[in-house]
Design a protein around this motif. Structure first.
Motif, PDB file in Angstrom:
ATOM      1  N   GLN A  35       1.862  10.734  -2.551  1.00 39.22           N
ATOM      2  CA  GLN A  35       0.520  10.703  -3.147  1.00 39.22           C
ATOM      3  C   GLN A  35      -0.315   9.516  -2.677  1.00 39.22           C
ATOM      4  OE1 GLN A  35      -0.552  13.403  -5.185  1.00 39.22           O
ATOM      5  NE2 GLN A  35       1.264  14.034  -4.068  1.00 39.22           N
ATOM      6  N   LEU A  54      12.561  11.516   1.291  1.00 37.56           N
ATOM      7  CA  LEU A  54      13.634  11.321   0.285  1.00 37.56           C
ATOM      8  C   LEU A  54      13.754  12.513  -0.663  1.00 37.56           C
ATOM      9  CD1 LEU A  54      13.018   7.576  -0.698  1.00 37.56           C
ATOM     10  CD2 LEU A  54      14.730   8.495   0.879  1.00 37.56           C
ATOM     11  N   ALA A  74      14.951   6.123  -8.211  1.00 38.94           N
ATOM     12  CA  ALA A  74      13.678   5.874  -7.518  1.00 38.94           C
ATOM     13  C   ALA A  74      12.838   7.132  -7.346  1.00 38.94           C
ATOM     14  CB  ALA A  74      13.962   5.249  -6.145  1.00 38.94           C
ATOM     15  N   HIS A  78       6.796  10.800 -12.094  1.00 39.84           N
ATOM     16  CA  HIS A  78       6.078  10.254 -13.259  1.00 39.84           C
ATOM     17  C   HIS A  78       6.136  11.238 -14.432  1.00 39.84           C
ATOM     18  CE1 HIS A  78       4.728   7.318 -10.484  1.00 39.84           C
ATOM     19  NE2 HIS A  78       3.680   7.941 -10.024  1.00 39.84           N
ATOM     20  N   THR A 111       6.301   9.291  -7.686  1.00 38.82           N
ATOM     21  CA  THR A 111       7.605   8.819  -8.165  1.00 38.82           C
ATOM     22  C   THR A 111       7.531   7.359  -8.628  1.00 38.82           C
ATOM     23  OG1 THR A 111       8.261   7.978  -5.998  1.00 38.82           O
ATOM     24  CG2 THR A 111       8.763  10.306  -6.463  1.00 38.82           C
ATOM     25  N   HIS A 118       4.795   0.842  -3.439  1.00 43.62           N
ATOM     26  CA  HIS A 118       3.416   0.833  -2.934  1.00 43.62           C
ATOM     27  C   HIS A 118       2.670  -0.421  -3.442  1.00 43.62           C
ATOM     28  CE1 HIS A 118      -0.108   2.513  -1.160  1.00 43.62           C
ATOM     29  NE2 HIS A 118      -0.756   2.609  -2.302  1.00 43.62           N
ATOM     30  N   ALA A 123      -2.168  -0.434 -10.280  1.00 43.66           N
ATOM     31  CA  ALA A 123      -1.255   0.594 -10.802  1.00 43.66           C
ATOM     32  C   ALA A 123      -0.598   0.120 -12.100  1.00 43.66           C
ATOM     33  CB  ALA A 123      -0.189   0.917  -9.760  1.00 43.66           C
ATOM     34  N   GLU A 165      14.814  -2.000   3.743  1.00 40.37           N
ATOM     35  CA  GLU A 165      15.343  -1.835   2.381  1.00 40.37           C
ATOM     36  C   GLU A 165      14.553  -0.779   1.624  1.00 40.37           C
ATOM     37  OE1 GLU A 165      17.136  -5.871   0.536  1.00 40.37           O
ATOM     38  OE2 GLU A 165      14.987  -5.894   0.887  1.00 40.37           O
ATOM     39  N   ILE A 167      14.013   0.999  -2.440  1.00 43.36           N
ATOM     40  CA  ILE A 167      14.325   0.954  -3.867  1.00 43.36           C
ATOM     41  C   ILE A 167      15.181   2.174  -4.174  1.00 43.36           C
ATOM     42  CG2 ILE A 167      13.360   1.133  -6.195  1.00 43.36           C
ATOM     43  CD1 ILE A 167      10.833  -0.246  -5.167  1.00 43.36           C
ATOM     44  N   ASP A 192      -8.427   7.554 -13.313  1.00 43.01           N
ATOM     45  CA  ASP A 192      -8.711   6.657 -12.189  1.00 43.01           C
ATOM     46  C   ASP A 192      -7.797   5.431 -12.272  1.00 43.01           C
ATOM     47  OD1 ASP A 192     -10.722   8.291 -11.371  1.00 43.01           O
ATOM     48  OD2 ASP A 192     -12.341   6.848 -11.661  1.00 43.01           O
ATOM     49  N   PHE A 193      -7.648   4.759 -11.128  1.00 42.39           N
ATOM     50  CA  PHE A 193      -6.945   3.476 -11.160  1.00 42.39           C
ATOM     51  C   PHE A 193      -7.689   2.535 -12.109  1.00 42.39           C
ATOM     52  CE2 PHE A 193      -4.981   4.669  -7.079  1.00 42.39           C
ATOM     53  CZ  PHE A 193      -3.696   4.200  -7.305  1.00 42.39           C
TER      54      PHE A 193
HETATM   55  C1  FAD Z   1      -6.364  10.489  -6.718  1.00 44.49           C
HETATM   56  C2  FAD Z   1      -5.216   9.567  -7.034  1.00 44.49           C
HETATM   57  C3  FAD Z   1      -5.272   8.815  -8.198  1.00 44.49           C
HETATM   58  C4  FAD Z   1      -4.230   7.949  -8.521  1.00 44.49           C
HETATM   59  N1  FAD Z   1      -4.324   7.215  -9.660  1.00 44.49           N
HETATM   60  C5  FAD Z   1      -3.316   6.380  -9.992  1.00 44.49           C
HETATM   61  C6  FAD Z   1      -3.368   5.591 -11.180  1.00 44.49           C
HETATM   62  O1  FAD Z   1      -4.307   5.671 -11.966  1.00 44.49           O
HETATM   63  N2  FAD Z   1      -2.336   4.750 -11.424  1.00 44.49           N
HETATM   64  C7  FAD Z   1      -1.260   4.639 -10.577  1.00 44.49           C
HETATM   65  O2  FAD Z   1      -0.352   3.866 -10.846  1.00 44.49           O
HETATM   66  N3  FAD Z   1      -1.178   5.376  -9.457  1.00 44.49           N
HETATM   67  C8  FAD Z   1      -2.171   6.241  -9.143  1.00 44.49           C
HETATM   68  N4  FAD Z   1      -2.071   6.978  -7.992  1.00 44.49           N
HETATM   69  C9  FAD Z   1      -0.901   6.790  -7.112  1.00 44.49           C
HETATM   70  C10 FAD Z   1       0.277   7.636  -7.577  1.00 44.49           C
HETATM   71  O3  FAD Z   1       0.755   7.121  -8.786  1.00 44.49           O
HETATM   72  C11 FAD Z   1       1.438   7.612  -6.562  1.00 44.49           C
HETATM   73  O4  FAD Z   1       2.411   8.400  -7.079  1.00 44.49           O
HETATM   74  C12 FAD Z   1       2.083   6.279  -6.248  1.00 44.49           C
HETATM   75  O5  FAD Z   1       1.233   5.299  -5.842  1.00 44.49           O
HETATM   76  C13 FAD Z   1       3.044   6.390  -5.037  1.00 44.49           C
HETATM   77  O6  FAD Z   1       4.107   7.137  -5.385  1.00 44.49           O
HETATM   78  P1  FAD Z   1       4.639   8.228  -4.412  1.00 44.49           P
HETATM   79  O7  FAD Z   1       5.951   8.656  -4.944  1.00 44.49           O
HETATM   80  O8  FAD Z   1       3.606   9.278  -4.217  1.00 44.49           O
HETATM   81  O9  FAD Z   1       4.891   7.386  -3.064  1.00 44.49           O
HETATM   82  P2  FAD Z   1       4.513   7.691  -1.562  1.00 44.49           P
HETATM   83  O10 FAD Z   1       3.053   7.944  -1.445  1.00 44.49           O
HETATM   84  O11 FAD Z   1       5.430   8.723  -1.001  1.00 44.49           O
HETATM   85  O12 FAD Z   1       4.895   6.272  -0.931  1.00 44.49           O
HETATM   86  C14 FAD Z   1       4.126   5.119  -1.194  1.00 44.49           C
HETATM   87  C15 FAD Z   1       4.712   3.942  -0.394  1.00 44.49           C
HETATM   88  O13 FAD Z   1       5.953   3.546  -0.944  1.00 44.49           O
HETATM   89  C16 FAD Z   1       7.007   3.660   0.025  1.00 44.49           C
HETATM   90  N5  FAD Z   1       8.174   4.158  -0.696  1.00 44.49           N
HETATM   91  C17 FAD Z   1       8.280   5.311  -1.367  1.00 44.49           C
HETATM   92  N6  FAD Z   1       9.469   5.378  -1.998  1.00 44.49           N
HETATM   93  C18 FAD Z   1      10.115   4.241  -1.714  1.00 44.49           C
HETATM   94  C19 FAD Z   1      11.384   3.702  -2.079  1.00 44.49           C
HETATM   95  N7  FAD Z   1      12.230   4.357  -2.876  1.00 44.49           N
HETATM   96  N8  FAD Z   1      11.713   2.476  -1.611  1.00 44.49           N
HETATM   97  C20 FAD Z   1      10.882   1.784  -0.809  1.00 44.49           C
HETATM   98  N9  FAD Z   1       9.672   2.243  -0.425  1.00 44.49           N
HETATM   99  C21 FAD Z   1       9.292   3.451  -0.876  1.00 44.49           C
HETATM  100  C22 FAD Z   1       6.470   4.627   1.060  1.00 44.49           C
HETATM  101  O14 FAD Z   1       7.098   4.456   2.323  1.00 44.49           O
HETATM  102  C23 FAD Z   1       5.002   4.268   1.078  1.00 44.49           C
HETATM  103  O15 FAD Z   1       4.778   3.131   1.851  1.00 44.49           O
HETATM  104  C24 FAD Z   1      -3.093   7.855  -7.664  1.00 44.49           C
HETATM  105  C25 FAD Z   1      -3.023   8.635  -6.498  1.00 44.49           C
HETATM  106  C26 FAD Z   1      -4.075   9.474  -6.186  1.00 44.49           C
HETATM  107  C27 FAD Z   1      -3.980  10.319  -4.947  1.00 44.49           C
END
Ligand code: FAD
Length: 288
Positions: A35, A54, A74, A78, A111, A118, A123, A165, A167, A192-193
């Protein structure tokens, strides 16, 4: 926009994922919910040589309680956290905060590990990890190590994890059932953030405060604990004047920046207001 070319790997085990990460020497990215990573790749803000997906490592998605700790894999979404009875019972602060993360489709994919890795300063999860004094277990080629919340967030979108590394687990001490808690957030639209957010936890009785924890989001390059405000409450108690003074200390402790959403000055003002609201609400919960 489309992403630049990349190799794609979908390992079935954690060991294989860690091996691939090491093999690419910092040039690969882990794909969790995608995301945040996929939009960044589409805008070519990041151009990894490879994605290590993953999503086919089932052992990384779980929520368990063990020895006073809640352990969250990890790759736990959510949405799973939002609907977990265990989280509601043992980590009600997290249960409240997770509802403020984005919208349903994003919470269904995003996640816990991805959000912490990230390290978006606005967040909610980094703020919750700070307030609850949690930690992550990180796995690399040399084995596993534990990184405390206070040492994890190194700055804007930056953690102290090495390139090789990942998580694997998030560990958070279960909250005592007697604690008061609250999350207060200001965002332009629901989902929103945060422009600014505060998480508060209080323990004590009457006017006495035995433990105060406050953490911020959106008001600096990374989420931080607001230690001076905590110390003031633990010394002066939970009267209105102490709460007002602690809220001012919270505003003094943050280092917000101006951007298109809000000026630094406005973010500091919000910090004081939200800290006051969070502490009043946490105190009300504490007093039942
Ligand atoms: C429109 C929109 C609104 C949002 N609003 C919010 C909000 O209000 N609050 C909020 O908190 N978030 C918000 N988000 C972000 C959302 O919560 C994401 O889920 C989060 O930021 C990243 O999680 P992901 O699992 O999608 O990670 P990914 O997008 O898959 O990865 C994010 C980063 O983390 C790294 N990564 C992933 N997993 C691991 C791991 N296990 N170990 C090490 N590195 C890893 C990846 O390589 C990448 O660099 C929003 C996103 C969008 C698109």
């Amino acid at each position: 926009m489309k992403p630049a070319k990349f190799d794609y790997h979908a390992p079935a085990t954690l060991d294989a994922a860690v091996g691939l990460l090491a093999q690419y020497k910092g040039e690969a990215r882990l794909l969790a919910g995608g995301q945040s990573l996929l939009p960044m790749m589409n805008f070519r803000i990041v151009t990894p040589a490879a994605l290590i997906d993953l999503n086919r490592v089932p052992a990384l998605a779980y929520i368990r309680a063990e020895n006073g700790m809640v352990r969250i894999g990890a790759m736990t979404r959510h949405r799973a956290v939002e609907f977990s009875p265990l989280i509601k019972e043992r980590l009600p602060l997290l249960a409240e905060a997770i509802k403020l993360v984005a919208h349903l489709p994003i919470r269904s994919r995003g996640t816990v590990g991805g959000s912490l890795a990230h390290a978006d300063p606005a967040a909610e999860l980094p703020m919750v990890l700070q307030a609850l004094e949690g930690e992550v277990a990180a796995r690399g080629p040399k084995g596993e190590r534990v990184v405390k919340a206070a040492d994890l967030f190194a700055g804007m979108l930056t953690t102290s994890l090495a390139d090789d590394e990942m998580i694997v687990e998030v560990r958070i001490p279960a909250m005592t059932s007697r604690a008061g808690f609250a999350v207060e957030e200001f965002a332009r639209r629901r989902g929103d953030f945060a422009i600014a957010a505060i998480a508060a936890i209080l323990e004590g009785s009457g006017e006495r405060c035995t433990k105060a924890r406050l953490a911020s989001a959106g008001v600096g390059p990374a989420s931080i604990r607001l230690a001076a405000a905590e110390a003031l409450l633990e010394r002066d108690g939970l009267g209105d004047a102490a709460i007002e003074a602690a809220a001012s200390k919270a505003a003094d402790a943050v280092s917000p920046q101006s951007d298109l959403q809000a000026s630094a000055e406005y973010r500091r003002h919000l910090t004081r207001v939200l800290a006051g609201r969070a502490l009043h609400r946490a105190r009300a919960v504490l007093r039942g």
